[in-house]
Structures are given as C-alpha cells and as structure tokens.
Design an enzyme around this catalytic site. Structure first.
Site, PDB file in Angstrom:
ATOM      1  N   HIS A  54       0.775  -1.547   0.286  1.00 14.29           N
ATOM      2  CA  HIS A  54      -0.125   0.003   0.108  1.00 14.29           C
ATOM      3  C   HIS A  54       0.860   1.226   0.117  1.00 14.29           C
ATOM      4  CE1 HIS A  54      -3.981  -1.794   1.989  1.00 14.29           C
ATOM      5  NE2 HIS A  54      -3.241  -2.657   0.367  1.00 14.29           N
ATOM      6  N   GLU A  56       1.504   3.861   2.630  1.00 16.96           N
ATOM      7  CA  GLU A  56       2.076   4.014   3.558  1.00 16.96           C
ATOM      8  C   GLU A  56       3.180   3.004   2.898  1.00 16.96           C
ATOM      9  OE1 GLU A  56      -2.867   3.300   4.725  1.00 16.96           O
ATOM     10  OE2 GLU A  56      -0.932   3.255   2.781  1.00 16.96           O
ATOM     11  N   CYS A  79      -5.597   1.225   6.350  1.00 19.87           N
ATOM     12  CA  CYS A  79      -6.841   0.011   6.531  1.00 19.87           C
ATOM     13  C   CYS A  79      -5.623  -0.458   7.748  1.00 19.87           C
ATOM     14  CB  CYS A  79      -6.463  -1.204   5.982  1.00 19.87           C
ATOM     15  SG  CYS A  79      -4.469  -1.328   5.438  1.00 19.87           S
ATOM     16  N   ALA A 166     -26.097   5.610 -34.466  1.00 17.58           N
ATOM     17  CA  ALA A 166     -26.300   4.998 -35.627  1.00 17.58           C
ATOM     18  C   ALA A 166     -27.156   5.287 -36.652  1.00 17.58           C
ATOM     19  CB  ALA A 166     -26.127   3.786 -34.855  1.00 17.58           C
ATOM     20  N   GLU A 295     -21.213  -0.109 -22.809  1.00 19.36           N
ATOM     21  CA  GLU A 295     -20.410   0.895 -24.396  1.00 19.36           C
ATOM     22  C   GLU A 295     -22.018  -0.042 -24.592  1.00 19.36           C
ATOM     23  OE1 GLU A 295     -17.507   1.209 -26.062  1.00 19.36           O
ATOM     24  OE2 GLU A 295     -15.892   1.544 -24.015  1.00 19.36           O
ATOM     25  N   LEU A 300     -30.260   0.064 -23.464  1.00 23.30           N
ATOM     26  CA  LEU A 300     -29.731  -0.778 -22.669  1.00 23.30           C
ATOM     27  C   LEU A 300     -29.704   0.891 -21.710  1.00 23.30           C
ATOM     28  CD1 LEU A 300     -28.307  -2.428 -20.490  1.00 23.30           C
ATOM     29  CD2 LEU A 300     -26.832  -2.540 -21.477  1.00 23.30           C
TER      30      LEU A 300
END
Length: 365
Positions: A54, A56, A79, A166, A295, A300
């Site tokens: 990490h 740190e 953490c 399109a 995409e 959708l």
C-alpha cells in the site's frame, strides 16, 4: 482541522501520487502517501496493484528510520485489517510517526474510523478532512460500492450534434474521430467492467478491451442477453480478461456452450423474463466491481437511466447532422410533464480533434 500551507502542499502531492494508480489499483482504492519532516518530504508512495504494498508502506520504506516523529499525509484512512497485505495502521505505529493527516475516512466497514482510532490510541495525532472532495473524486466507484452496495455507472455515447448514434440500419463506425476514440480507451482502462447489450454484440461483434494502454489487466466484459443469443464465437469471449453473460434464461445447453467458450453465465431474471438491473449492480458489487463503463445502444442506456442507475454521462459530439430517422441516444418513455426530465450537471466540456466531449453528472433526487 487547522490547515497550514505545508499541509496543503503535502496533501496535494499525495493526491498527485494517488492518480498514478488510476488504471491499475482495481479493485482497491487509489491512494497516495507523503511523509514529511522539518518541512521536507522524506518518503512518498502510492498503491499500484491489489496484493502489492500500500501507499503507506512504500513511503515508509523510502523514509526508513527517519520516519520516526514525522508527519504522514494520506488520501485515505490507513487500513487496520489483514487483507491481501498486513494493516498499514500497525506499520505507522511501529514507525513512530507523530501525526497523520488524512483526506477522508475509509468507507469500507472493515475500517470506517477504526484505523484512526488505533492510531490515536497509540498517541498519534490524527487530522482529517483536508482536500476531502478531491480524494473522493479519485475513487467514485469504490465509494459507491462501499456506501450504496453498487458500482459507479458511467454511460459513454458518441453522437452527432443532433443526438444520433447510428444509422437506421445500426451502422455507427465512425461517428467520432481518432482523438475521441483514443480518449475512450482511458475510460475503459480505469473501469472495472465494460457493460453492453446483446444488440451491440450481434451488430458489431466488439472486443470491448483496452488496446492502446498496457495496464496489466483487462476490465471484465459484461453482456446483458435475456435469451442467450450471444454466439460462442463472439470476439469478447476470446483473449485476455473475463466475460460475464447476464441472462434471464435458464437454458442449460446454451449456458453450457457459452461456458465451454470461456464465458461466465449468471441468470438474474425479473418476472417479465428480462435481466433485473438492480440485482445486476448488486451482483457486480459482490465481484468487487467499482466502476462500470456502459458502451451500449439506446435501449440499455435508456433502461439504466430510467432505473436511476446511471451516475455520469460521457458524451462525444461530432460536428455533423444525421437527421430524425437515425438512432437516438436513449430509449425512454414519452414525458407527461416537464418535471419528468432527467436533470444533469455538466462538469466538463473540452475538444478532442474536431469533436467535443461533454461530461455530466445525473442529478440525484
């Protein structure tokens, strides 16, 4: 907290370091760390990949023994649990640092203030909130997954100035130019998953992968396919990375054929035999998916917008007009009242070659 000019400078550097992990840390958050003493940086680091050190730890390793009595600047609470790596809070305590300045609390319930409490219990001063909004902006997907139980959803569309994506027969290559298409690769690279619909797969057979950047991974491809029409020969089932087919079907032979072709298949049906979009987002969160790039076509994209599952739009506009008979951006039911409009907050507008990119947040209720 009282912020000094030095505090602001070191935290800004930590944020800069965190951005270096933009494309590689997934599913972990993007985190930067600076260790300073007597007004000078003595160690710095950022989290690069899950399972590796990490931020740190990288900064402490660089600083060495002189980290004792130093100030530490972090974009996220350290953490305090054993995951893929040991807890960073313990490493900071053992290094003998004097003060920790963190931009924000970690929304992960395994941490969520416990890291700060552990530091304070060992006499380390903790200050929080410096440049918090900037730190949150670095990790919208991680924040969403931890706080809402679903990924952050970003819809990308390319259109003419009159909003056509399109031709009427589905042909869409290429509405925008090379600059805009290169920028899309960066959005793909930072995403955990790329979501599309079966209509796009059948029309274009896209690979939906990151092609121009070496990030050491490929986002998961997710296809919504109510009746399992995706052919086992589809391009996205080949090459690196996973492909998840989400369906409303329970057809065992079709499912087995797709699994043999390399796909993972999950059925999340509604009573109407369509994919349950809310259940899909919860399922993706359980897979540690932070950011989803959509995409897809108007069906959708419109369904996600109507279900209030879209957080951000990335829209590329090309300088031409295609006319009212071509395909639009979102398939939505007719409005009865003006109040039913989807309200947006435009956050960025900039050119890419001859095209223009508009980024907009979907306004919350």
């Amino acid at each position: 907290m009282t912020c000094s000019a030095a505090d602001a400078r070191f935290m800004a550097r930590s944020l800069q370091l965190a951005r270096r992990g933009m494309y590689t840390t997934d599913p972990n958050p993007r985190v930067g760390c600076v260790i300073a003493k007597d007004g000078k940086i003595i160690g710095e680091g950022w989290h690069e990949r899950a399972g590796e050190a990490h931020a740190e730890i990288r900064a402490l390793n660089q600083a060495g023994p002189i980290a004792h009595g130093a100030d530490v600047y972090l974009t996220l609470e350290p953490c305090c649990h054993h995951g893929r790596t040991p807890p960073c809070s313990r490493a900071l305590i053992e290094a003998g640092v004097k003060r920790v300045v963190a931009a924000m609390r970690d929304p992960d319930p395994r941490v969520a203030g416990k890291g700060f409490a552990e530091l304070e219990s060992h006499g380390i001063r903790v200050d929080t909130g410096l440049m918090e909004s900037e730190a949150q902006t670095l990790n919208p997907g991680f924040m969403s997954r931890m706080q809402r139980g679903r990924p952050q959803v970003r819809v990308k569309l390319a259109a003419s100035l009159d909003g056509r994506t399109a031709m009427a027969d589905g042909v869409s290559k290429w509405i925008t130019g090379e600059g805009a298409r290169a920028d899309v690769q960066k959005w793909r690279a930072r995403s955990s998953a790329i979501l599309t619909g079966i209509g796009t797969v059948l029309a274009d057979d896209p690979a939906l992968n990151v092609r121009s950047m070496d990030i050491g991974r490929q986002p998961m491809r997710v296809v919504l396919d109510n009746r399992l029409r995706i052919p086992p020969t589809a391009r996205m089932l080949r090459g690196d990375g996973k492909t998840l087919v989400v369906t409303a079907s329970e057809d065992v032979p079709l499912t087995d054929a797709l699994k043999r072709a390399g796909a993972e298949v999950v059925s999340l049906p509604t009573k109407q035999k369509t994919v349950d979009l809310d259940a899909l987002m919860k399922y993706l969160a359980r897979l540690e998916i932070n950011e989803v790039l959509v995409e897809a076509g108007a069906t959708l994209s419109g369904a996600l917008l109507q279900a209030r599952l879209v957080d951000e739009l990335v829209l590329y506009y090309a300088p031409h007009i295609m006319g009212s008979h071509e395909r639009g951006m979102f398939s939505l039911p007719p409005l009865v009242r003006m109040a039913e409009r989807v309200n947006l907050e435009v956050t960025d507008v900039r050119p890419f070659g001859t095209d223009w990119r508009v980024i907009a947040r979907v306004a919350s209720d």
